[in-house]
Design an enzyme around this catalytic site. Structure first.
Site, mmCIF file in Angstrom:
data_model
loop_
_atom_site.group_PDB
_atom_site.id
_atom_site.type_symbol
_atom_site.label_atom_id
_atom_site.label_comp_id
_atom_site.label_asym_id
_atom_site.label_seq_id
_atom_site.Cartn_x
_atom_site.Cartn_y
_atom_site.Cartn_z
ATOM 1 N N PHE A 80 -93.958 -27.899 -48.241
ATOM 2 C CA PHE A 80 -93.394 -26.574 -48.555
ATOM 3 C C PHE A 80 -94.270 -25.784 -49.516
ATOM 4 C CE2 PHE A 80 -89.461 -29.126 -47.925
ATOM 5 C CZ PHE A 80 -88.827 -28.360 -46.972
ATOM 6 N N SER A 124 -93.748 -19.871 -40.399
ATOM 7 C CA SER A 124 -92.848 -18.725 -40.499
ATOM 8 C C SER A 124 -92.843 -17.944 -39.190
ATOM 9 C CB SER A 124 -93.352 -17.820 -41.624
ATOM 10 O OG SER A 124 -92.745 -16.562 -41.558
ATOM 11 N N TYR A 149 -100.210 -13.136 -46.734
ATOM 12 C CA TYR A 149 -99.261 -14.263 -46.720
ATOM 13 C C TYR A 149 -99.074 -14.778 -45.287
ATOM 14 C CZ TYR A 149 -94.828 -16.650 -46.192
ATOM 15 O OH TYR A 149 -93.873 -17.557 -45.818
ATOM 16 N N LYS A 153 -100.220 -18.500 -43.107
ATOM 17 C CA LYS A 153 -99.409 -19.361 -42.231
ATOM 18 C C LYS A 153 -100.110 -19.532 -40.882
ATOM 19 C CE LYS A 153 -96.082 -20.057 -45.091
ATOM 20 N NZ LYS A 153 -95.995 -21.366 -45.741
ATOM 21 N N ASN A 179 -85.119 -16.336 -41.164
ATOM 22 C CA ASN A 179 -84.850 -15.828 -42.516
ATOM 23 C C ASN A 179 -83.869 -16.735 -43.261
ATOM 24 O OD1 ASN A 179 -86.024 -13.580 -40.965
ATOM 25 N ND2 ASN A 179 -85.608 -12.395 -42.809
HETATM 26 P P1 NAD Z 1 -90.312 -21.315 -53.108
HETATM 27 O O1 NAD Z 1 -91.295 -20.458 -53.816
HETATM 28 O O2 NAD Z 1 -88.933 -21.398 -53.666
HETATM 29 O O3 NAD Z 1 -90.882 -22.811 -52.968
HETATM 30 C C1 NAD Z 1 -92.260 -23.090 -52.935
HETATM 31 C C2 NAD Z 1 -92.523 -24.143 -54.002
HETATM 32 O O4 NAD Z 1 -93.901 -24.499 -53.994
HETATM 33 C C3 NAD Z 1 -92.195 -23.657 -55.423
HETATM 34 O O5 NAD Z 1 -91.384 -24.628 -56.045
HETATM 35 C C4 NAD Z 1 -93.556 -23.553 -56.100
HETATM 36 O O6 NAD Z 1 -93.475 -23.829 -57.487
HETATM 37 C C5 NAD Z 1 -94.354 -24.590 -55.334
HETATM 38 N N1 NAD Z 1 -95.801 -24.360 -55.287
HETATM 39 C C6 NAD Z 1 -96.456 -23.207 -55.002
HETATM 40 N N2 NAD Z 1 -97.779 -23.405 -55.030
HETATM 41 C C7 NAD Z 1 -97.975 -24.707 -55.344
HETATM 42 C C8 NAD Z 1 -99.128 -25.524 -55.542
HETATM 43 N N3 NAD Z 1 -100.355 -25.015 -55.457
HETATM 44 N N4 NAD Z 1 -98.944 -26.834 -55.839
HETATM 45 C C9 NAD Z 1 -97.704 -27.362 -55.953
HETATM 46 N N5 NAD Z 1 -96.579 -26.637 -55.808
HETATM 47 C C10 NAD Z 1 -96.723 -25.330 -55.499
HETATM 48 O O7 NAD Z 1 -90.273 -20.849 -51.581
HETATM 49 P P2 NAD Z 1 -89.301 -21.292 -50.399
HETATM 50 O O8 NAD Z 1 -88.541 -20.103 -49.974
HETATM 51 O O9 NAD Z 1 -88.600 -22.530 -50.751
HETATM 52 O O10 NAD Z 1 -90.397 -21.566 -49.281
HETATM 53 C C11 NAD Z 1 -90.896 -22.867 -49.001
HETATM 54 C C12 NAD Z 1 -91.947 -22.755 -47.920
HETATM 55 O O11 NAD Z 1 -91.371 -22.153 -46.766
HETATM 56 C C13 NAD Z 1 -93.135 -21.892 -48.301
HETATM 57 O O12 NAD Z 1 -94.313 -22.458 -47.761
HETATM 58 C C14 NAD Z 1 -92.829 -20.578 -47.633
HETATM 59 O O13 NAD Z 1 -93.994 -19.833 -47.355
HETATM 60 C C15 NAD Z 1 -92.149 -21.047 -46.363
HETATM 61 N N6 NAD Z 1 -91.271 -20.013 -45.765
HETATM 62 C C16 NAD Z 1 -90.321 -19.411 -46.534
HETATM 63 C C17 NAD Z 1 -89.531 -18.413 -45.981
HETATM 64 C C18 NAD Z 1 -88.494 -17.699 -46.818
HETATM 65 O O14 NAD Z 1 -88.095 -16.607 -46.444
HETATM 66 N N7 NAD Z 1 -88.012 -18.276 -47.920
HETATM 67 C C19 NAD Z 1 -89.698 -18.025 -44.642
HETATM 68 C C20 NAD Z 1 -90.659 -18.674 -43.877
HETATM 69 C C21 NAD Z 1 -91.448 -19.676 -44.452
HETATM 70 N N1 UFG Z 2 -84.464 -4.956 -46.330
HETATM 71 C C1 UFG Z 2 -83.821 -3.849 -46.820
HETATM 72 N N2 UFG Z 2 -83.753 -3.708 -48.179
HETATM 73 C C2 UFG Z 2 -84.278 -4.604 -49.045
HETATM 74 C C3 UFG Z 2 -84.939 -5.741 -48.522
HETATM 75 C C4 UFG Z 2 -85.021 -5.875 -47.151
HETATM 76 O O1 UFG Z 2 -83.328 -3.013 -46.073
HETATM 77 O O2 UFG Z 2 -84.194 -4.402 -50.276
HETATM 78 C C5 UFG Z 2 -84.506 -5.145 -44.861
HETATM 79 C C6 UFG Z 2 -85.898 -5.228 -44.296
HETATM 80 O O3 UFG Z 2 -86.387 -3.959 -43.996
HETATM 81 C C7 UFG Z 2 -85.665 -6.103 -43.047
HETATM 82 C C8 UFG Z 2 -84.521 -7.030 -43.485
HETATM 83 O O4 UFG Z 2 -83.901 -6.391 -44.592
HETATM 84 O O5 UFG Z 2 -85.200 -5.318 -41.986
HETATM 85 C C9 UFG Z 2 -84.985 -8.410 -43.926
HETATM 86 O O6 UFG Z 2 -86.003 -8.281 -44.923
HETATM 87 P P1 UFG Z 2 -86.460 -9.515 -45.813
HETATM 88 O O7 UFG Z 2 -87.472 -8.999 -46.786
HETATM 89 O O8 UFG Z 2 -85.286 -10.220 -46.366
HETATM 90 O O9 UFG Z 2 -87.124 -10.510 -44.756
HETATM 91 P P2 UFG Z 2 -88.337 -10.267 -43.742
HETATM 92 O O10 UFG Z 2 -87.784 -10.442 -42.357
HETATM 93 O O11 UFG Z 2 -89.083 -9.041 -44.027
HETATM 94 O O12 UFG Z 2 -89.326 -11.455 -44.147
HETATM 95 C C10 UFG Z 2 -88.881 -12.789 -44.318
HETATM 96 C C11 UFG Z 2 -89.728 -13.475 -45.372
HETATM 97 C C12 UFG Z 2 -91.144 -13.628 -44.909
HETATM 98 C C13 UFG Z 2 -91.194 -14.278 -43.572
HETATM 99 C C14 UFG Z 2 -90.329 -13.530 -42.591
HETATM 100 C C15 UFG Z 2 -90.262 -14.225 -41.260
HETATM 101 O O13 UFG Z 2 -89.750 -12.720 -46.556
HETATM 102 O O14 UFG Z 2 -91.801 -14.476 -45.817
HETATM 103 O O15 UFG Z 2 -88.996 -13.457 -43.112
HETATM 104 O O16 UFG Z 2 -89.957 -15.560 -41.457
HETATM 105 F F1 UFG Z 2 -92.460 -14.284 -43.116
#
Ligand code: NAD
Ligand code: UFG
Length: 338
Positions: A80, A124, A149, A153, A179
């Protein structure tokens, strides 16, 4: 047999630790705490009644990673760790490529030395870009990402696919999350963004708790039923459970497999606001604002492959996720700083 969880103190990682421990798996967690609190450790122990090693370690630190692999019998890695803020990645691309791509390469080098060749990676839906029709299927063309970002990925997916081509002993599972929202039902762990949230759900939750005045809805002229953006919001507990299935599968099948983890349902911004209001009983004031650059009309998953091959299916819906987010937010208005 232990599973190494990188970034396990973060939002999705901490929920995955709970599901792994609850299923009787042994885990070793590493995190550099760049976006997480060490307090997560006590919370996960409270929920599960189980202990586990949590080691401060940056995935770019190869010597430290080697020590972790030497000290523990690791069979697979759930990876992660990474930086995830889209806007920040546009301002700091080098840091994102270094942390996410460079960190993954260092992790893979250390895994190889330790003879650990099974990895589940947090990818993602962003890798589907803006040209594919919904619902997104795993065999669709990827790339065309619109920010560093997302490109990290995409690059990491390619690196992992190349690794399997070069050495068929590797087992790689690419999980494309849609999401993730929600929180554990206990209200002990959840999403704790730093500063102003970028994502919709944490922003709504902070409006509800009185930390922000109103939500900006980014555009109401999208090609969707109500004009606002449509996304596939998946409860983080369902998502965490998906890792159990993916990890078991990766441990039994070699090669590279790709799975969407979503619900398969598209929900608009206005629908999510309504669901949150119903779940919390709190009115969410909002204004319609201009579109956010890089956003697409709709993103939701075809989940047939995860349902049939992994045998995993999301069980919770957007209302459940809103209820659990609200429970977490009102108990922890300042996240882990409370
Ligand atoms: P998060 O930031 O809560 O978790 C990521 C964790 O990785 C954090 O605890 C951070 O401290 C740690 N980290 C970052 N860089 C590091 C490093 N160099 N060494 C060790 N630890 C490190 O994010 P999350 O929402 O839990 O996401 C987890 C994974 O899922 C990420 O790779 C993110 O890109 C991916 N992802 C998240 C979403 C989302 O919307 N949350 C969507 C698609 C993919
Ligand atoms: N949105 C608003 N107001 C806000 C924030 C978001 O209207 O303040 C809208 C956006 O325009 C979009 C929807 O809510 O239509 C969802 O937006 P998010 O920012 O919550 O999520 P995204 O779909 O843009 O992106 C998320 C993660 C990315 C990931 C992507 C696909 O942030 O890291 O899902 O997995 F790449």
């Amino acid at each position: 047999m232990s599973i190494l969880i990188t970034g396990g103190a973060g939002f999705i990682g901490s929920h995955t630790c709970v599901e792994m421990l609850s299923a009787g798996r042994d885990i070793v967690v590493i995190d550099n705490f760049s976006n997480a609190s060490p307090k997560v450790y006590e919370r996960v122990k409270t929920i599960t009644g189980k202990d586990f090693p949590l080691i401060e370690c940056d995935i770019r630190d190869e010597a430290k990673l080697d020590e972790v692999f030497a000290a523990h019998k690791i069979d697979a890695v759930i990876h992660f760790a990474g930086l995830k803020a889209v806007g920040e990645s546009c301002r700091m691309p080098v840091e994102y490529y270094d942390n996410n791509v460079g960190g993954t390469v260092t992790l893979l080098k250390s895994m190889k030395k330790a003879g650990v060749k099974t990895i589940v990676f947090s990818s993602s839906a962003t890798v589907y870009g803006s040209e594919n029709p919904v619902p997104f299927r795993e065999d669709m063309k990827t790339g065309g990402t619109t920010n560093p970002y997302g490109t990290t990925k995409y690059f990491i997916e390619i690196i992992l696919q190349d690794l399997v081509k070069a050495d068929p002993e590797w087992s790689v599972c690419l999980l494309r999350y849609f999401n993730p929202i929600g929180a554990h039902a206990s209200g002990l762990i959840g999403e704790a963004p730093n500063g102003i949230p970028n994502n919709l759900m944490p922003y709504i939750a902070q409006v509800a708790v009185g930390k922000r005045e109103k939500l900006s809805v980014f555009g109401n002229d999208y090609n969707t039923p109500d004009g606002t953006g449509v996304r596939d919001y998946i409860h983080v507990v369902d998502l965490a459970k998906g890792h159990l299935y993916a990890c078991d599968r990766a441990l039994s099948v070699k090669g590279c497999e790709i799975y969407n983890l979503g619900t398969g349902n598209g929900v608009s911004v206005l629908e999510l606001i309504t669901a949150f209001e119903q779940a919390s009983g709190v009115k969410i004031p909002y204004v319609i604002a201009p579109r956010r650059p890089g956003d697409i009309d709709a993103s939701y998953a075809d989940v047939t492959k995860a349902n049939t091959v992994l045998g995993w299916k999301a069980e919770l819906n957007a209302f459940d996720a809103c209820r659990d987010t609200w429970n977490w937010q009102k108990k922890n208005p300042n996240g882990y700083d409370d």
